[in-house]
Motif scaffolding. Sequence first.
Motif, PDB file in Angstrom:
ATOM      1  N   UNK A   7     -31.684  -5.662  37.131  1.00  0.00           N
ATOM      2  CA  UNK A   7     -31.869  -4.247  36.821  1.00  0.00           C
ATOM      3  C   UNK A   7     -33.188  -3.735  37.372  1.00  0.00           C
ATOM      4  N   UNK A   8     -34.227  -4.545  37.241  1.00  0.00           N
ATOM      5  CA  UNK A   8     -35.525  -4.153  37.785  1.00  0.00           C
ATOM      6  C   UNK A   8     -35.459  -4.003  39.301  1.00  0.00           C
ATOM      7  N   UNK A   9     -34.763  -4.918  39.948  1.00  0.00           N
ATOM      8  CA  UNK A   9     -34.617  -4.825  41.407  1.00  0.00           C
ATOM      9  C   UNK A   9     -33.844  -3.564  41.780  1.00  0.00           C
ATOM     10  N   UNK A  10     -32.815  -3.235  40.976  1.00  0.00           N
ATOM     11  CA  UNK A  10     -32.047  -2.032  41.246  1.00  0.00           C
ATOM     12  C   UNK A  10     -32.866  -0.763  41.059  1.00  0.00           C
ATOM     13  N   UNK A  11     -33.756  -0.767  40.061  1.00  0.00           N
ATOM     14  CA  UNK A  11     -34.561   0.419  39.772  1.00  0.00           C
ATOM     15  C   UNK A  11     -35.752   0.553  40.723  1.00  0.00           C
ATOM     16  N   UNK A  12     -36.461  -0.571  40.929  1.00  0.00           N
ATOM     17  CA  UNK A  12     -37.739  -0.517  41.631  1.00  0.00           C
ATOM     18  C   UNK A  12     -37.751  -1.297  42.948  1.00  0.00           C
ATOM     19  N   UNK A  13     -36.717  -2.084  43.190  1.00  0.00           N
ATOM     20  CA  UNK A  13     -36.697  -2.902  44.401  1.00  0.00           C
ATOM     21  C   UNK A  13     -36.490  -2.068  45.652  1.00  0.00           C
ATOM     22  N   UNK A  14     -36.779  -2.671  46.773  1.00  0.00           N
ATOM     23  CA  UNK A  14     -36.521  -2.033  48.052  1.00  0.00           C
ATOM     24  C   UNK A  14     -36.002  -3.098  49.006  1.00  0.00           C
ATOM     25  N   UNK A  15     -35.848  -2.746  50.243  1.00  0.00           N
ATOM     26  CA  UNK A  15     -35.370  -3.710  51.235  1.00  0.00           C
ATOM     27  C   UNK A  15     -36.065  -3.428  52.554  1.00  0.00           C
ATOM     28  N   UNK A  16     -36.023  -4.394  53.444  1.00  0.00           N
ATOM     29  CA  UNK A  16     -36.486  -4.187  54.799  1.00  0.00           C
ATOM     30  C   UNK A  16     -35.428  -4.691  55.758  1.00  0.00           C
ATOM     31  N   UNK A  17     -35.389  -4.098  56.933  1.00  0.00           N
ATOM     32  CA  UNK A  17     -34.468  -4.544  57.972  1.00  0.00           C
ATOM     33  C   UNK A  17     -35.260  -5.443  58.916  1.00  0.00           C
ATOM     34  N   UNK A  18     -34.784  -6.652  59.079  1.00  0.00           N
ATOM     35  CA  UNK A  18     -35.537  -7.669  59.808  1.00  0.00           C
ATOM     36  C   UNK A  18     -35.388  -7.498  61.318  1.00  0.00           C
ATOM     37  N   UNK A  19     -36.481  -7.693  62.022  1.00  0.00           N
ATOM     38  CA  UNK A  19     -36.455  -7.705  63.480  1.00  0.00           C
ATOM     39  C   UNK A  19     -35.863  -9.046  63.922  1.00  0.00           C
ATOM     40  N   UNK A  20     -34.708  -9.045  64.605  1.00  0.00           N
ATOM     41  CA  UNK A  20     -34.059 -10.313  64.934  1.00  0.00           C
ATOM     42  C   UNK A  20     -34.622 -10.995  66.170  1.00  0.00           C
ATOM     43  N   UNK A  21     -35.487 -10.337  66.904  1.00  0.00           N
ATOM     44  CA  UNK A  21     -35.943 -10.893  68.173  1.00  0.00           C
ATOM     45  C   UNK A  21     -36.758 -12.171  68.021  1.00  0.00           C
ATOM     46  N   UNK A  81     -24.783   4.828  57.758  1.00  0.00           N
ATOM     47  CA  UNK A  81     -24.444   4.560  56.366  1.00  0.00           C
ATOM     48  C   UNK A  81     -23.949   3.133  56.243  1.00  0.00           C
ATOM     49  N   UNK A  82     -24.378   2.474  55.186  1.00  0.00           N
ATOM     50  CA  UNK A  82     -24.004   1.078  54.977  1.00  0.00           C
ATOM     51  C   UNK A  82     -22.497   0.974  54.749  1.00  0.00           C
ATOM     52  N   UNK A  83     -21.871   0.034  55.466  1.00  0.00           N
ATOM     53  CA  UNK A  83     -20.417  -0.109  55.406  1.00  0.00           C
ATOM     54  C   UNK A  83     -20.001  -1.390  54.685  1.00  0.00           C
ATOM     55  N   UNK A  84     -20.933  -2.043  53.989  1.00  0.00           N
ATOM     56  CA  UNK A  84     -20.643  -3.257  53.210  1.00  0.00           C
ATOM     57  C   UNK A  84     -21.169  -3.103  51.791  1.00  0.00           C
ATOM     58  N   UNK A  92     -29.435  -1.501  46.891  1.00  0.00           N
ATOM     59  CA  UNK A  92     -28.730  -0.956  48.049  1.00  0.00           C
ATOM     60  C   UNK A  92     -27.235  -1.026  47.790  1.00  0.00           C
ATOM     61  N   UNK A  93     -26.501   0.006  48.182  1.00  0.00           N
ATOM     62  CA  UNK A  93     -25.048   0.013  47.952  1.00  0.00           C
ATOM     63  C   UNK A  93     -24.331   0.631  49.151  1.00  0.00           C
ATOM     64  N   UNK A  94     -23.028   0.340  49.252  1.00  0.00           N
ATOM     65  CA  UNK A  94     -22.219   0.894  50.332  1.00  0.00           C
ATOM     66  C   UNK A  94     -22.322   2.418  50.332  1.00  0.00           C
ATOM     67  N   UNK A  95     -22.467   2.990  51.523  1.00  0.00           N
ATOM     68  CA  UNK A  95     -22.601   4.437  51.662  1.00  0.00           C
ATOM     69  C   UNK A  95     -24.029   4.930  51.717  1.00  0.00           C
ATOM     70  N   UNK A  96     -24.996   4.062  51.365  1.00  0.00           N
ATOM     71  CA  UNK A  96     -26.397   4.492  51.414  1.00  0.00           C
ATOM     72  C   UNK A  96     -26.831   4.773  52.849  1.00  0.00           C
TER      73      UNK A  96
END
Length: 233
Positions: A7-21, A81-84, A92-96
Amino acid sequence: MGLFRDRLRGWFGRYEIEDPRPIAAEAPYTFYLPSENELLAVSPGDLVKLIFRSIPDSSEWGAERMWVIVTAAEGAWLTGTLDNHPLDMPQLKAGDRVTFARGHIIDIDWSEDRAIPPPTAPARREYWDRCFVDDQILDGRLKVEYLYREEPDPPRDGDKYPDSGWRFRCDTRGLTKEEYENPSFSYIAIGKVLNADDSWLPLIDAPVGSAYLRDWETGAFQPMSMHRDDRDD
Protein backbone atom coordinates in the motif's frame (compact mmCIF):
# COMPACT_ATOMS: atom_id res chain seq x y z
CA MET A 1 3.52 -6.31 6.83
CA GLY A 2 3.78 -7.17 3.12
CA LEU A 3 0.27 -5.84 2.39
CA PHE A 4 1.02 -2.58 4.22
CA ARG A 5 4.31 -2.23 2.34
CA ASP A 6 2.49 -2.69 -0.98
CA ARG A 7 0.00 0.00 0.00
CA LEU A 8 2.84 2.37 0.81
CA ARG A 9 4.46 1.62 -2.54
CA GLY A 10 1.13 2.26 -4.26
CA TRP A 11 0.66 5.59 -2.46
CA PHE A 12 4.21 6.94 -2.38
CA GLY A 13 6.27 4.67 -4.64
CA ARG A 14 7.52 5.58 -8.06
CA TYR A 15 9.32 3.85 -10.89
CA GLU A 16 12.13 4.47 -13.32
CA ILE A 17 12.62 3.26 -16.86
CA GLU A 18 15.99 1.60 -17.18
CA ASP A 19 18.48 2.45 -19.90
CA PRO A 20 19.10 -0.92 -21.59
CA ARG A 21 22.31 0.05 -23.37
CA PRO A 22 24.68 -0.79 -20.48
CA ILE A 23 22.97 -4.21 -20.24
CA ALA A 24 23.50 -4.80 -23.96
CA ALA A 25 27.14 -3.74 -23.67
CA GLU A 26 27.72 -6.35 -20.94
CA ALA A 27 25.79 -9.10 -22.74
CA PRO A 28 26.15 -8.39 -26.48
CA TYR A 29 25.57 -12.00 -27.53
CA THR A 30 22.29 -12.52 -25.66
CA PHE A 31 20.71 -9.07 -25.20
CA TYR A 32 19.78 -7.51 -28.52
CA LEU A 33 18.44 -4.00 -29.03
CA PRO A 34 16.65 -2.45 -32.03
CA SER A 35 18.87 -0.65 -34.53
CA GLU A 36 19.16 3.13 -34.60
CA ASN A 37 17.05 3.27 -37.77
CA GLU A 38 14.30 1.24 -36.08
CA LEU A 39 14.32 3.47 -33.01
CA LEU A 40 14.07 6.61 -35.12
CA ALA A 41 11.10 5.14 -37.03
CA VAL A 42 8.94 4.49 -33.94
CA SER A 43 5.77 6.59 -34.11
CA PRO A 44 2.27 6.75 -32.57
CA GLY A 45 0.44 3.45 -32.81
CA ASP A 46 3.52 1.27 -32.44
CA LEU A 47 4.02 -0.98 -29.42
CA VAL A 48 7.37 -0.79 -27.66
CA LYS A 49 8.80 -2.77 -24.76
CA LEU A 50 10.56 -1.02 -21.85
CA ILE A 51 12.26 -2.11 -18.62
CA PHE A 52 10.47 -0.71 -15.54
CA ARG A 53 12.18 -0.74 -12.15
CA SER A 54 10.21 -0.16 -8.96
CA ILE A 55 11.26 2.41 -6.35
CA PRO A 56 11.28 1.11 -3.60
CA ASP A 57 12.43 -2.24 -4.98
CA SER A 58 9.97 -5.04 -5.54
CA SER A 59 10.39 -8.03 -3.24
CA GLU A 60 9.59 -10.33 -6.19
CA TRP A 61 11.24 -8.88 -9.29
CA GLY A 62 14.35 -6.88 -10.05
CA ALA A 63 12.49 -5.24 -12.94
CA GLU A 64 9.52 -5.85 -15.23
CA ARG A 65 9.58 -5.72 -19.02
CA MET A 66 6.28 -4.32 -20.27
CA TRP A 67 4.70 -3.02 -23.46
CA VAL A 68 3.65 0.57 -24.04
CA ILE A 69 1.42 1.90 -26.84
CA VAL A 70 3.08 5.00 -28.31
CA THR A 71 0.68 7.96 -28.45
CA ALA A 72 3.00 10.88 -29.21
CA ALA A 73 6.54 11.46 -30.46
CA GLU A 74 8.69 14.56 -30.16
CA GLY A 75 12.30 14.16 -31.19
CA ALA A 76 14.15 11.78 -28.91
CA TRP A 77 11.20 11.54 -26.48
CA LEU A 78 8.02 9.51 -26.71
CA THR A 79 4.81 9.28 -24.73
CA GLY A 80 2.52 6.29 -24.44
CA THR A 81 0.14 4.27 -22.28
CA LEU A 82 1.09 1.12 -20.43
CA ASP A 83 -0.38 -1.94 -22.13
CA ASN A 84 0.41 -4.50 -19.37
CA HIS A 85 -0.68 -5.14 -15.80
CA PRO A 86 2.45 -4.97 -13.60
CA LEU A 87 3.09 -8.10 -11.55
CA ASP A 88 4.46 -6.32 -8.47
CA MET A 89 4.43 -2.57 -9.03
CA PRO A 90 1.32 -1.10 -7.33
CA GLN A 91 2.41 2.45 -8.15
CA LEU A 92 1.81 1.73 -11.85
CA LYS A 93 -1.20 0.27 -13.68
CA ALA A 94 -2.34 -0.52 -17.22
CA GLY A 95 -3.39 2.63 -19.06
CA ASP A 96 -1.05 4.95 -17.14
CA ARG A 97 0.77 7.60 -19.14
CA VAL A 98 4.49 6.91 -19.60
CA THR A 99 7.20 9.20 -20.98
CA PHE A 100 10.48 7.70 -22.18
CA ALA A 101 13.40 8.13 -24.55
CA ARG A 102 13.82 6.23 -27.79
CA GLY A 103 17.00 4.76 -26.33
CA HIS A 104 14.95 3.05 -23.61
CA ILE A 105 13.22 0.75 -26.12
CA ILE A 106 14.25 -2.93 -26.07
CA ASP A 107 11.72 -4.33 -28.57
CA ILE A 108 9.19 -3.05 -31.13
CA ASP A 109 5.87 -4.42 -32.40
CA TRP A 110 5.09 -2.30 -35.45
CA SER A 111 1.54 -1.10 -36.01
CA GLU A 112 -0.22 -2.64 -39.01
CA ASP A 113 -1.75 0.77 -39.77
CA ARG A 114 1.55 2.55 -40.37
CA ALA A 115 1.55 4.86 -43.40
CA ILE A 116 5.25 4.10 -43.98
CA PRO A 117 6.60 0.53 -43.65
CA PRO A 118 9.12 0.12 -40.84
CA PRO A 119 12.81 -0.27 -41.68
CA THR A 120 14.14 -3.76 -42.13
CA ALA A 121 15.85 -5.10 -39.05
CA PRO A 122 19.56 -5.74 -39.65
CA ALA A 123 20.55 -9.37 -40.04
CA ARG A 124 22.29 -10.75 -36.98
CA ARG A 125 23.38 -14.11 -35.76
CA GLU A 126 21.93 -15.42 -32.51
CA TYR A 127 23.66 -17.74 -30.08
CA TRP A 128 20.97 -19.65 -28.20
CA ASP A 129 22.14 -23.23 -28.88
CA ARG A 130 23.28 -24.91 -25.67
CA CYS A 131 26.68 -26.04 -24.45
CA PHE A 132 28.40 -27.33 -21.31
CA VAL A 133 30.75 -24.86 -19.63
CA ASP A 134 32.68 -24.54 -16.39
CA ASP A 135 30.99 -22.07 -14.05
CA GLN A 136 34.30 -20.24 -13.47
CA ILE A 137 34.04 -19.06 -17.09
CA LEU A 138 30.44 -17.90 -16.79
CA ASP A 139 31.02 -15.83 -13.67
CA GLY A 140 34.11 -14.18 -15.12
CA ARG A 141 36.66 -15.70 -12.76
CA LEU A 142 38.59 -17.58 -15.43
CA LYS A 143 38.99 -17.63 -19.22
CA VAL A 144 38.42 -20.50 -21.64
CA GLU A 145 41.48 -22.74 -21.87
CA TYR A 146 40.21 -25.84 -23.69
CA LEU A 147 37.19 -26.31 -25.94
CA TYR A 148 36.00 -29.19 -28.03
CA ARG A 149 32.94 -30.08 -30.06
CA GLU A 150 31.38 -33.51 -29.80
CA GLU A 151 28.20 -35.00 -31.17
CA PRO A 152 25.35 -32.98 -29.64
CA ASP A 153 23.21 -34.61 -26.98
CA PRO A 154 19.69 -35.61 -28.06
CA PRO A 155 17.00 -33.02 -27.30
CA ARG A 156 15.53 -33.12 -23.80
CA ASP A 157 11.85 -32.72 -22.99
CA GLY A 158 10.97 -29.06 -23.08
CA ASP A 159 14.19 -27.97 -24.81
CA LYS A 160 13.62 -24.86 -26.90
CA TYR A 161 17.13 -24.82 -28.34
CA PRO A 162 19.37 -27.75 -29.31
CA ASP A 163 22.73 -28.75 -27.91
CA SER A 164 25.58 -27.29 -29.99
CA GLY A 165 28.04 -30.01 -28.99
CA TRP A 166 30.52 -27.44 -27.66
CA ARG A 167 32.20 -28.08 -24.29
CA PHE A 168 34.35 -25.51 -22.47
CA ARG A 169 36.95 -25.97 -19.72
CA CYS A 170 38.40 -23.05 -17.82
CA ASP A 171 42.02 -22.06 -17.21
CA THR A 172 43.37 -24.96 -15.17
CA ARG A 173 46.65 -23.42 -14.07
CA GLY A 174 45.42 -22.40 -10.64
CA LEU A 175 42.97 -25.24 -10.00
CA THR A 176 43.45 -27.96 -7.44
CA LYS A 177 43.21 -31.56 -8.59
CA GLU A 178 39.80 -31.78 -6.90
CA GLU A 179 38.53 -28.71 -8.75
CA TYR A 180 39.86 -30.06 -12.05
CA GLU A 181 38.39 -33.55 -11.70
CA ASN A 182 35.05 -32.42 -10.21
CA PRO A 183 34.14 -29.24 -12.06
CA SER A 184 31.09 -27.11 -11.37
CA PHE A 185 29.45 -26.62 -14.75
CA SER A 186 26.26 -25.43 -16.44
CA TYR A 187 24.26 -26.37 -19.53
CA ILE A 188 23.46 -22.98 -21.01
CA ALA A 189 23.18 -20.83 -24.13
CA ILE A 190 26.47 -20.53 -25.96
CA GLY A 191 25.94 -16.76 -26.05
CA LYS A 192 26.41 -16.69 -22.27
CA VAL A 193 29.90 -18.11 -22.75
CA LEU A 194 30.63 -15.49 -25.41
CA ASN A 195 29.48 -12.72 -23.07
CA ALA A 196 32.10 -13.86 -20.58
CA ASP A 197 34.92 -14.69 -23.04
CA ASP A 198 34.56 -14.30 -26.79
CA SER A 199 38.22 -14.88 -27.64
CA TRP A 200 37.28 -18.23 -29.21
CA LEU A 201 34.47 -16.82 -31.43
CA PRO A 202 36.35 -17.45 -34.73
CA LEU A 203 36.16 -21.18 -33.93
CA ILE A 204 32.41 -21.37 -33.39
CA ASP A 205 31.65 -23.05 -36.73
CA ALA A 206 34.35 -25.68 -36.40
CA PRO A 207 32.94 -29.17 -37.07
CA VAL A 208 32.20 -31.95 -34.60
CA GLY A 209 35.49 -33.55 -33.61
CA SER A 210 37.36 -30.25 -33.33
CA ALA A 211 39.33 -29.37 -30.21
CA TYR A 212 41.53 -26.41 -29.25
CA LEU A 213 43.86 -25.54 -26.40
CA ARG A 214 44.86 -21.96 -25.57
CA ASP A 215 48.56 -21.12 -25.69
CA TRP A 216 48.81 -18.76 -22.75
CA GLU A 217 52.00 -17.15 -24.07
CA THR A 218 50.31 -15.97 -27.28
CA GLY A 219 46.64 -16.19 -26.31
CA ALA A 220 45.93 -18.16 -29.51
CA PHE A 221 44.02 -21.44 -29.61
CA GLN A 222 45.93 -24.36 -31.10
CA PRO A 223 44.26 -27.47 -32.60
CA MET A 224 44.78 -30.64 -30.60
CA SER A 225 43.26 -34.04 -29.92
CA MET A 226 39.65 -33.94 -28.81
CA HIS A 227 40.10 -35.28 -25.26
CA ARG A 228 42.83 -34.51 -22.74
CA ASP A 229 43.42 -37.29 -20.27
CA ASP A 230 46.40 -35.87 -18.47
CA ARG A 231 47.31 -32.64 -16.77
CA ASP A 232 50.44 -31.09 -15.40
CA ASP A 233 50.22 -30.91 -11.62
